[in-house]
Scaffold this motif. Structure first.
Motif, PDB file in Angstrom:
ATOM      1  N   LEU A  82       0.831  -1.207   0.000  1.00  0.00           N
ATOM      2  CA  LEU A  82       0.000   0.000   0.000  1.00  0.00           C
ATOM      3  C   LEU A  82       0.864   1.255   0.000  1.00  0.00           C
ATOM      4  CD1 LEU A  82      -3.081   0.393  -0.017  1.00  0.00           C
ATOM      5  CD2 LEU A  82      -2.970   0.820   2.408  1.00  0.00           C
TER       6      LEU A  82
ATOM      7  N   GLU B 162      -9.370  12.704  -5.496  1.00  0.00           N
ATOM      8  CA  GLU B 162      -8.707  11.746  -6.368  1.00  0.00           C
ATOM      9  C   GLU B 162      -8.620  10.403  -5.658  1.00  0.00           C
ATOM     10  OE1 GLU B 162      -4.256  10.961  -8.187  1.00  0.00           O
ATOM     11  OE2 GLU B 162      -4.663  12.803  -7.101  1.00  0.00           O
TER      12      GLU B 162
ATOM     13  N   LYS C 197      -6.882   7.136  -5.011  1.00  0.00           N
ATOM     14  CA  LYS C 197      -5.490   6.738  -5.185  1.00  0.00           C
ATOM     15  C   LYS C 197      -5.349   5.247  -5.380  1.00  0.00           C
ATOM     16  CE  LYS C 197      -3.339  10.537  -2.949  1.00  0.00           C
ATOM     17  NZ  LYS C 197      -2.179  10.961  -2.224  1.00  0.00           N
ATOM     18  N   GLY C 198      -6.175   4.481  -4.726  1.00  0.00           N
ATOM     19  CA  GLY C 198      -6.076   3.034  -4.808  1.00  0.00           C
ATOM     20  C   GLY C 198      -6.546   2.423  -3.508  1.00  0.00           C
TER      21      GLY C 198
ATOM     22  N   GLN D 273       3.086   1.918  -2.032  1.00  0.00           N
ATOM     23  CA  GLN D 273       3.412   2.314  -3.402  1.00  0.00           C
ATOM     24  C   GLN D 273       2.571   3.496  -3.866  1.00  0.00           C
ATOM     25  OE1 GLN D 273       2.611  -1.045  -5.918  1.00  0.00           O
ATOM     26  NE2 GLN D 273       0.534  -0.394  -6.352  1.00  0.00           N
ATOM     27  N   PHE D 274       1.442   3.724  -3.202  1.00  0.00           N
ATOM     28  CA  PHE D 274       0.614   4.861  -3.570  1.00  0.00           C
ATOM     29  C   PHE D 274       1.200   6.108  -2.919  1.00  0.00           C
ATOM     30  CE2 PHE D 274      -2.390   1.235  -3.498  1.00  0.00           C
ATOM     31  CZ  PHE D 274      -2.591   1.171  -4.864  1.00  0.00           C
TER      32      PHE D 274
ATOM     33  N   LEU E 211      -3.983  -5.545  -4.014  1.00  0.00           N
ATOM     34  CA  LEU E 211      -3.902  -4.111  -4.272  1.00  0.00           C
ATOM     35  C   LEU E 211      -4.772  -3.709  -5.452  1.00  0.00           C
ATOM     36  CD1 LEU E 211      -0.128  -3.280  -3.792  1.00  0.00           C
ATOM     37  CD2 LEU E 211      -2.017  -2.873  -2.239  1.00  0.00           C
ATOM     38  N   LEU E 212      -5.382  -2.545  -5.322  1.00  0.00           N
ATOM     39  CA  LEU E 212      -6.208  -1.968  -6.385  1.00  0.00           C
ATOM     40  C   LEU E 212      -5.662  -0.595  -6.734  1.00  0.00           C
ATOM     41  CD1 LEU E 212      -9.785  -2.626  -4.954  1.00  0.00           C
ATOM     42  CD2 LEU E 212      -8.610  -3.958  -6.678  1.00  0.00           C
ATOM     43  N   GLU E 213      -5.680  -0.283  -8.012  1.00  0.00           N
ATOM     44  CA  GLU E 213      -5.346   1.061  -8.454  1.00  0.00           C
ATOM     45  C   GLU E 213      -6.640   1.843  -8.616  1.00  0.00           C
ATOM     46  OE1 GLU E 213      -2.902   0.956 -11.942  1.00  0.00           O
ATOM     47  OE2 GLU E 213      -1.533  -0.512 -11.062  1.00  0.00           O
ATOM     48  N   ALA E 214      -6.522   3.127  -8.903  1.00  0.00           N
ATOM     49  CA  ALA E 214      -7.705   3.973  -9.067  1.00  0.00           C
ATOM     50  C   ALA E 214      -8.598   3.463 -10.192  1.00  0.00           C
ATOM     51  CB  ALA E 214      -7.283   5.413  -9.327  1.00  0.00           C
ATOM     52  N   LYS E 215      -7.996   2.979 -11.274  1.00  0.00           N
ATOM     53  CA  LYS E 215      -8.794   2.464 -12.389  1.00  0.00           C
ATOM     54  C   LYS E 215      -9.564   1.210 -11.990  1.00  0.00           C
ATOM     55  CE  LYS E 215      -5.048  -0.223 -14.321  1.00  0.00           C
ATOM     56  NZ  LYS E 215      -4.239  -0.570 -15.404  1.00  0.00           N
ATOM     57  N   ASP E 216      -9.011   0.431 -11.059  1.00  0.00           N
ATOM     58  CA  ASP E 216      -9.713  -0.766 -10.577  1.00  0.00           C
ATOM     59  C   ASP E 216     -10.947  -0.380  -9.761  1.00  0.00           C
ATOM     60  OD1 ASP E 216      -7.719  -2.375 -11.716  1.00  0.00           O
ATOM     61  OD2 ASP E 216      -6.494  -2.245  -9.904  1.00  0.00           O
TER      62      ASP E 216
END
Length: 171
Positions: free
Chosen positions: A69, A105, A107-108, A71-72, A115-120
């Motif tokens: 986590l 925004e 972030k994830g 990494q964000f 882990l999930l990104e914003a697009k996920d």
């Protein structure tokens, strides 16, 4: 680290660990009324929003067993969203709120340890709700029975139509 911060990291880690999902978002420039609106929308889904210190977010994730986590980018003002039974409804609430307000925004985050990104999170928001998915699944499970009854009924009906046509021809 001071005892207060250690306790805060432990509490945040427990909160992250007790939830199936954790979403992180920045809320730069939001007014108190807007933030209250977000908390109200999340409360409808059973989720909670907590403002967290940037330095402690990654440490709390490690306590919760959510690796990566960090990494964000934990810059600007950040909030952590946890809880709620239906992860899709929480993602919809966050995505809708982020689209309405500048400075927000996604972030994830993490969903069941992944882990999930914003697009996920945006992709989760596009899914139908749990109730709709259950209804679709029920329809799929009921379709073979309904089709079988229709086929059997058609065979019986065709015999009845043939007999009726035979009776009509005898008259």
């Amino acid at each position: 680290m001071r005892a207060e911060k250690l306790q805060l990291v432990k509490d945040l880690g427990d909160l992250m660990g007790s939830s199936a999902h954790v979403f992180m978002m920045s809320y730069q420039g939001l007014e108190v009324a807007d933030f209250s609106e977000l908390r109200g929308e999340l409360a409808k889904t059973g989720a909670e929003c907590h403002v967290i210190p940037n330095r402690l977010a990654a440490k709390a994730a490690e306590v919760a067993g959510i690796g990566g986590l960090d990494q964000f980018p934990f810059t600007r003002d950040n909030a952590m969203i946890t809880g709620g039974e239906d992860v899709v409804s929480v993602a919809k609430a966050l995505d809708g709120f982020a689209k309405k307000h500048d400075g927000v925004e996604l972030k994830g985050g993490a969903l069941r340890g992944k882990l999930l990104e914003a697009k996920d999170i945006a992709a989760l928001a596009k899914l139908p709700s749990r109730d709709i998915l259950y209804a679709q699944l029920l329809g799929v499970l009921e379709a073979p029975k309904r089709n079988l009854v229709g086929v059997l009924n058609a065979k019986v009906s065709s015999i009845v139509y043939v007999l009726q046509a035979y009776l009509d021809s005898k008259k």
